[in-house]
Scaffold this motif. Sequence first.
Motif, short mmCIF file in Angstrom:
data_model
loop_
_atom_site.label_atom_id
_atom_site.label_comp_id
_atom_site.label_asym_id
_atom_site.label_seq_id
_atom_site.Cartn_x
_atom_site.Cartn_y
_atom_site.Cartn_z
N GLN A 146 5.93 -0.61 8.99
CA GLN A 146 5.35 0.54 9.70
C GLN A 146 6.22 0.77 10.92
N THR B 182 16.98 12.41 6.93
CA THR B 182 16.61 12.16 5.54
C THR B 182 17.85 12.08 4.66
N ASP C 33 16.18 8.07 0.81
CA ASP C 33 15.44 7.50 1.93
C ASP C 33 14.28 8.42 2.29
N GLU C 34 13.42 7.95 3.16
CA GLU C 34 12.32 8.79 3.59
C GLU C 34 12.58 9.22 5.04
N ASN D 185 4.67 2.27 5.37
CA ASN D 185 4.46 3.71 5.53
C ASN D 185 4.94 4.45 4.28
N ASN D 186 5.78 3.79 3.50
CA ASN D 186 6.25 4.39 2.26
C ASN D 186 6.42 3.22 1.29
N SER E 212 6.74 2.44 -1.72
CA SER E 212 7.71 2.24 -2.79
C SER E 212 9.08 1.86 -2.24
N THR F 241 11.31 8.99 7.92
CA THR F 241 10.82 8.39 9.15
C THR F 241 11.82 7.42 9.77
#
Length: 534
Positions: free
Chosen positions: A229, A384, A388-389, A220-221, A223, A391
């Motif tokens: 997912q 967040t 980090d992202e 989902n991200n 990088s 999700t």
Amino acid sequence: SKLEMFVDDLPIMPKVQGFSVRDGALVPGNLTIGMFQKLWKFHRDLPATRVFAYGLSKESATVPGPTIEARRGVHTHITWENHLPSRHILPWDPTIPTAKPSSGGVPTVVHLHGGVHPPFSDGNSNSWFTSGFHSTGPTWSSPTSSYPNVQPPGNLWYHDHAMGLTRVNLLTGLIGAYILRDPSLESSLPLPSSPFDLNLIVFDRSFRTDGSIYMNSTGNNPSIHPEWQPEYFGDAIIVNGKAWPRLHVQRRRYRFRILNASNARFFRFSFSNALPFFHIGSDSTYLPKPVKTTGFLLAPSEIADVIVDFSDSPTDSAILLNHAKYPFPSGDPVDEINSKVMKFVIERQRSPDQSRIPRHLIRFPKPSPQSAVKTRYITMYEYTTPSDEPTHLYLNGKAYEDPATETPKSGTSEIWHVINLTDDNHPLHIHLAHLSVLEQREILELEKFKDCMTKLNDAIKCHVDNHAVGKKDKVAKHERGWKNVFKAQPGFVTTMLVRFKLLGPGNTTYPFDATAEPGYVYHCHVSFFFPFFK
Ligand code: C2O
């Protein structure tokens, strides 16, 4: 090419007894159940699929695995053996906290979902092991798990629980049903019994045309997480290991123990001919009285134990339908193929039927909020950090690896206010306990509350009680009993009583030390593990 629906018969999974009989008396059962890689036919027209399956032997292993039938008060000891190859069937991502065996292999560990058992038998995510126990996780202690079966009769299930691999291990087939029976409480109930008492284990999967399981392996991200997912949705609906099966039924009453074993898909079930469901239990155990519905919502890991009376059917067939959006409730409407689950073909002539839908089932103590010794606030939100992202879901801003924060005492009850600040409904599952939902209150001025929580991470300082004053949502009648998972609605505070003591007559505390290492967890059943308590 599309797979034709309703062409395969519903499989009935093999049964395994969790007890033995010696000189007419029931004695503990000692089972060895393996995990095997094999090929499984999910549909007549689909090439066989490589799966991981539970079974007494490779030949007899099935997806889902055998149904274990245990007796209340009689121990079941199971030695779980991993016979899996060195490589996983599905992509997995080592950038999330994941079991990493030094010598390769597929890490697995089995959790009896809904079970009340000693910590070392709980299938702690860090108690994983690979083939031949070549590598074991930091909390692994024994190849044999002991299930005392001291809780009320009802429906449990077993599934993989390995750190970071649970989702892919379940997707490959590592799930199975576990029924706990207590004839002293159940034999007076005139419910349909075998062969009219069936497990329906429902999940979604996608396949490639060569039959292999399809899982999107783009993270989902990418990088940060190249292959991870947070959710999985498949377009084929599988029941007992077949895509859109059919079942020939007599014109009489049946009992169906329906488990949603999907990763993230909710089901809103109903019948095409409007036949009603009579709910007699949910996950864990019985309701005090049957509850009639014409449809119901089942989250991942939830169980509905229902009676369906086909003698009321105005038609000679009935399709079990699904109307739940995915993700639930904010996602897309179902399409043609995942709006159908299975077909019942009903005999013309009525069959003799001794069963009835009784007025009363089994009474357990009512939830008494006054008995709670502690109140906790548990906030789910997407958190967040600069590196980090957003999700990653955390509870109270904590990750699984953080030290335990919830440390209830065995023999007590607690009030938990679960605050869901995400956009999705999260089926929260608590190990080792029974819970009863008391109230669901909508949060007003949600954005303001979220902002405060992002800064202070403290529901009391952010005045949750002043915010949780919106619409009250009634707990559905068929969900008012004792359960082990509940649907935390987005934008709501769900208040429940959590009971860390045995339900029902006799000794009310656990007959083992529930505070021992390695402890227990509570978590959402969709995507990720949350902090554990012990
Ligand atoms: Cu169904 Cu912790 O699991």
